[in-house]
Write a protein that holds these residues in place. Structure first.
Motif, PDB file in Angstrom:
ATOM      1  N   GLY A   1       0.792  -1.223   0.000  1.00 40.78           N
ATOM      2  CA  GLY A   1       0.000   0.000   0.000  1.00 40.78           C
ATOM      3  C   GLY A   1       0.821   1.268   0.000  1.00 40.78           C
ATOM      4  N   GLY A   2       2.145   1.160   0.153  1.00 46.10           N
ATOM      5  CA  GLY A   2       3.011   2.330   0.169  1.00 46.10           C
ATOM      6  C   GLY A   2       3.374   2.803  -1.223  1.00 46.10           C
ATOM      7  N   SER A   3       3.820   4.051  -1.316  1.00 40.31           N
ATOM      8  CA  SER A   3       4.197   4.656  -2.594  1.00 40.31           C
ATOM      9  C   SER A   3       5.503   5.411  -2.439  1.00 40.31           C
ATOM     10  CB  SER A   3       3.106   5.608  -3.095  1.00 40.31           C
ATOM     11  OG  SER A   3       1.883   4.928  -3.283  1.00 40.31           O
ATOM     12  N   LYS A   4       6.188   5.595  -3.592  1.00 37.73           N
ATOM     13  CA  LYS A   4       7.425   6.359  -3.571  1.00 37.73           C
ATOM     14  C   LYS A   4       7.669   6.962  -4.950  1.00 37.73           C
ATOM     15  CE  LYS A   4      12.310   6.131  -2.233  1.00 37.73           C
ATOM     16  NZ  LYS A   4      12.171   7.167  -1.178  1.00 37.73           N
ATOM     17  N   ASN A   5       8.105   8.223  -4.943  1.00 35.60           N
ATOM     18  CA  ASN A   5       8.518   8.875  -6.177  1.00 35.60           C
ATOM     19  C   ASN A   5       9.978   8.556  -6.457  1.00 35.60           C
ATOM     20  OD1 ASN A   5       6.330  10.417  -7.346  1.00 35.60           O
ATOM     21  ND2 ASN A   5       6.352  11.620  -5.435  1.00 35.60           N
ATOM     22  N   ILE A   6      10.264   8.090  -7.692  1.00 38.80           N
ATOM     23  CA  ILE A   6      11.619   7.770  -8.128  1.00 38.80           C
ATOM     24  C   ILE A   6      12.014   8.769  -9.205  1.00 38.80           C
ATOM     25  CG2 ILE A   6      13.106   6.015  -9.161  1.00 38.80           C
ATOM     26  CD1 ILE A   6      12.028   5.235  -6.452  1.00 38.80           C
ATOM     27  N   ALA A   7      13.172   9.409  -9.047  1.00 41.92           N
ATOM     28  CA  ALA A   7      13.646  10.361 -10.055  1.00 41.92           C
ATOM     29  C   ALA A   7      13.798   9.661 -11.407  1.00 41.92           C
ATOM     30  CB  ALA A   7      14.972  10.962  -9.613  1.00 41.92           C
ATOM     31  N   PHE A   8      13.243  10.304 -12.455  1.00 46.68           N
ATOM     32  CA  PHE A   8      13.257   9.708 -13.799  1.00 46.68           C
ATOM     33  C   PHE A   8      13.467  10.838 -14.797  1.00 46.68           C
ATOM     34  CE2 PHE A   8      10.640   7.961 -17.453  1.00 46.68           C
ATOM     35  CZ  PHE A   8      11.566   7.013 -17.829  1.00 46.68           C
ATOM     36  N   VAL A   9      14.724  11.024 -15.219  1.00 45.82           N
ATOM     37  CA  VAL A   9      15.101  12.173 -16.046  1.00 45.82           C
ATOM     38  C   VAL A   9      16.023  11.726 -17.172  1.00 45.82           C
ATOM     39  CG1 VAL A   9      14.838  13.838 -14.168  1.00 45.82           C
ATOM     40  CG2 VAL A   9      17.031  12.674 -14.498  1.00 45.82           C
ATOM     41  N   GLY A  10      16.270  12.653 -18.090  1.00 45.42           N
ATOM     42  CA  GLY A  10      17.160  12.404 -19.223  1.00 45.42           C
ATOM     43  C   GLY A  10      16.447  12.700 -20.531  1.00 45.42           C
ATOM     44  N   SER A  11      17.218  12.812 -21.601  1.00 51.05           N
ATOM     45  CA  SER A  11      16.645  13.155 -22.904  1.00 51.05           C
ATOM     46  C   SER A  11      15.722  12.081 -23.441  1.00 51.05           C
ATOM     47  CB  SER A  11      17.777  13.411 -23.919  1.00 51.05           C
ATOM     48  OG  SER A  11      18.634  12.259 -24.014  1.00 51.05           O
ATOM     49  N   ASP A  12      15.904  10.826 -23.006  1.00 50.78           N
ATOM     50  CA  ASP A  12      15.039   9.738 -23.455  1.00 50.78           C
ATOM     51  C   ASP A  12      13.832   9.530 -22.557  1.00 50.78           C
ATOM     52  OD1 ASP A  12      16.550   9.164 -25.640  1.00 50.78           O
ATOM     53  OD2 ASP A  12      17.140   7.139 -25.020  1.00 50.78           O
ATOM     54  N   ALA A  13      13.760  10.249 -21.440  1.00 47.06           N
ATOM     55  CA  ALA A  13      12.737   9.950 -20.446  1.00 47.06           C
ATOM     56  C   ALA A  13      11.327  10.182 -20.970  1.00 47.06           C
ATOM     57  CB  ALA A  13      12.970  10.786 -19.183  1.00 47.06           C
ATOM     58  N   MET A  14      11.137  11.276 -21.743  1.00 52.70           N
ATOM     59  CA  MET A  14       9.793  11.624 -22.186  1.00 52.70           C
ATOM     60  C   MET A  14       9.180  10.533 -23.053  1.00 52.70           C
ATOM     61  SD  MET A  14       7.534  14.096 -21.963  1.00 52.70           S
ATOM     62  CE  MET A  14       8.483  15.584 -21.611  1.00 52.70           C
ATOM     63  N   ALA A  15       9.998   9.937 -23.926  1.00 53.13           N
ATOM     64  CA  ALA A  15       9.460   8.967 -24.880  1.00 53.13           C
ATOM     65  C   ALA A  15       9.677   7.514 -24.453  1.00 53.13           C
ATOM     66  CB  ALA A  15      10.104   9.193 -26.249  1.00 53.13           C
ATOM     67  N   ALA A  16      10.338   7.278 -23.328  1.00 54.97           N
ATOM     68  CA  ALA A  16      10.667   5.911 -22.920  1.00 54.97           C
ATOM     69  C   ALA A  16       9.415   5.118 -22.584  1.00 54.97           C
ATOM     70  CB  ALA A  16      11.612   5.934 -21.723  1.00 54.97           C
ATOM     71  N   GLN A  17       9.479   3.811 -22.858  1.00 54.63           N
ATOM     72  CA  GLN A  17       8.432   2.883 -22.458  1.00 54.63           C
ATOM     73  C   GLN A  17       8.742   2.370 -21.040  1.00 54.63           C
ATOM     74  OE1 GLN A  17       5.660   2.081 -24.380  1.00 54.63           O
ATOM     75  NE2 GLN A  17       6.430   3.750 -25.714  1.00 54.63           N
ATOM     76  N   VAL A  18       7.752   2.400 -20.175  1.00 52.30           N
ATOM     77  CA  VAL A  18       7.955   2.011 -18.776  1.00 52.30           C
ATOM     78  C   VAL A  18       6.956   0.913 -18.403  1.00 52.30           C
ATOM     79  CG1 VAL A  18       7.976   2.775 -16.377  1.00 52.30           C
ATOM     80  CG2 VAL A  18       8.747   4.328 -18.176  1.00 52.30           C
TER      81      VAL A  18
END
Length: 504
Positions: free
Chosen positions: A33-50
């Motif tokens: 039930g817990g949550s966490k924000n993970i830093a996700f940056v870089g020039s490929d970040a916007m278009a990356a598949q997750v």
């Protein structure tokens, strides 16, 4: 304007320095039930598949510059991001809390009173064996100092607890332990069990085995030296082979391993006698088809393990338990010296095949392990003598006797008269008559411990000044310690400061 341009340039340089894809941190543990924000940056970040490679463990929500990971079910997964030129991943474990706190625990003791050490031991056992935790969790705690506890009284002890583990999330909180003194009637031991044959253990073997019968208390002495030339573990264990849970009183006395057998026997005997004189013990539960160690000591070559216990199986459960002493090869979990009072630290272990357990019984059983003596002294007359360990008690089968009477409780009543017309100082002196010996005496309810004595000199354990025509009495309780040389002599005489060590 220049400052704004500088700031814009610095930000641009930082963005250009970033890798095409960065996820930070690369591993995270979450509660259900817990949550966490993970830093996700870089020039490929916007278009990356997750996506998560194990469905159903977590959900992932994209946010500007971050991934929000939410724990849905227990398990382990990797959240993988794949861009045009780079990829990255974060390993996520969804784990239970190591414990749910606060918790309320309870444990029972008996005694008049239950001694401070027994009460403290019971608190320790409650926390380490009753606290609800995740499998494999470790526990640490601290709390207020405890004191002795009178019969039929109870006390609630607040503790600060920390629990963690490799497969659970650490947690801190509180646990309250209620200790109740049941005030059970103290009963004399019917038998003395004597595990000392062989004293010097040269190889792994079963050293002793006996059945503890319901409401037939026993005094149990074990004393063994590792003479194998390599490390050995001496494992003293209680087995409940029945379909019912058992409840028993454990009145402890145990030594840390020592190369000096006199010191090992004295340490065990002193703890035991202090508990015994008050009937002070812990009430221990042993579930059906399970076992728990009474002593678990890893011995280096030449080291001695020694213990003296009273065991009493209470009504309301099985008719008997099985007690066994084994010398075995050390196992990886055996610590260097072993755990003191391991029944307080280790939860009962389920027996896989109780029917296959060999119930080897031993002949070294001695009924009615008590001796009573009277000694009288009249000022101006001959010295009075009491001898401890001189007349051996007989084994149950009548085939041998117990030289030294190790583990036998002695009660000595001394009477001193002064018929003269002047005051006189009198004393009782402990003499190690036959060799190195340690002794402990309960003298009119007061504990008197003697350092190790040689067969010369002596140690004063009682002194009084009698007025003309007066009479004084004194009651002494003692037990011959394993490892010491017995018999010993108690001499009642006119006090002579030069002939005996002063008792502090």
């Amino acid at each position: 304007m220049g400052a704004l341009a500088g700031s814009w340039a610095a930000g641009l340089r930082a963005a250009l320095a970033l890798p095409p894809l960065r996820i930070s941190p690369t591993s995270v543990d979450l509660p259900l039930g817990g949550s966490k924000n993970i830093a996700f940056v870089g020039s490929d970040a916007m278009a990356a598949q997750v996506e998560a490679n194990t469905p159903g463990v977590v959900s992932v929500t994209r946010r500007p510059g971050a991934l929000l990971i939410h724990a849905v079910a227990y398990g382990k997964t990797s959240v993988v991001a794949v861009g045009h030129t780079a990829s990255g991943a974060v390993t996520v474990r969804v784990l239970p809390w190591a414990a749910r706190l606060p918790q309320n625990l309870s444990v029972s003791v008996t005694g008049a009173p239950a001694t401070r050490d027994v009460v403290q031991g019971a608190v320790e056992r409650a926390v380490l064996t009753q606290l609800g935790t995740a499998p494999g969790a470790w526990i640490s705690y601290d709390g207020p100092a405890v004191s002795s506890l009178s019969a039929m009284e109870s006390i609630r002890i607040p503790l600060r607890v920390r629990v963690g583990g490799s497969d659970s999330l650490p947690v801190s909180g509180t646990a309250d332990v209620t200790v109740r003194n049941l005030g059970l009637e103290n009963r004399r031991e019917a038998e003395l069990w004597y595990s000392n044959n062989p004293e010097s253990v040269k190889r792994p073997a079963v050293l002793y085995g006996e059945e503890l019968r319901r409401e037939s208390p026993v005094r149990f002495l074990f004393h063994h030296v590792n003479d194998s030339g390599r490390p050995l573990t001496v494992d003293v264990r209680l087995f409940n082979l029945s379909d019912e849970s058992a409840r028993l009183i454990v009145m402890p006395g145990e030594a840390s391993p020592d190369k000096n057998p006199v010191l090992a026997g004295a340490q065990a005997g002193e703890e035991f006698l202090e508990n015994w004189v008050f009937g002070s013990g812990e009430v221990v539960w042993l579930p059906a088809h399970s076992c728990v160690p009474l002593s678990l000591r890893r011995l280096s070559p030449g080291a001695t393990t020694s213990g003296l216990f009273t065991l009493r199986l209470l009504e309301g459960g099985p008719s008997r338990l099985y007690v066994r002493v084994v010398a075995r090869e050390p196992q990886p979990e055996d610590s260097e010296e072993g755990t003191r009072a391991p029944w307080r630290h280790l939860r009962p272990q389920k027996l896989r095949d109780a029917a296959s357990l060999p119930q080897q019984l031993n002949a070294h059983v001695y009924p009615d392990p008590f001796r009573a003596q009277k000694v009288r002294y009249t000022v101006g007359g001959k010295e009075g003598f009491a001898y401890v360990g001189e007349q051996p008690i007989e084994r149950a089968d009548g085939r041998s006797k117990l030289d030294g009477n190790f583990g036998v409780i002695y009660t000595i009543d001394a009477e001193v008269k002064n018929p003269t017309d002047a005051p006189a100082s009198v004393e009782i002196v402990f003499h190690a008559s036959t060799g190195y010996c340690a002794g402990m005496f309960i003298v009119d309810g007061k504990i008197v411990k003697s350092p190790i004595q040689q067969p010369i000199g002596g140690y004063r354990i009682w002194k009084d000044t009698l007025q003309a025509g007066a009479t004084a009495t004194c009651r002494i309780v003692t037990v011959p310690f394993a490892g010491s040389c017995y018999p010993v002599t108690l001499t009642v005489r006119t006090a002579d400061a030069l002939a005996s060590t002063e008792n502090p």
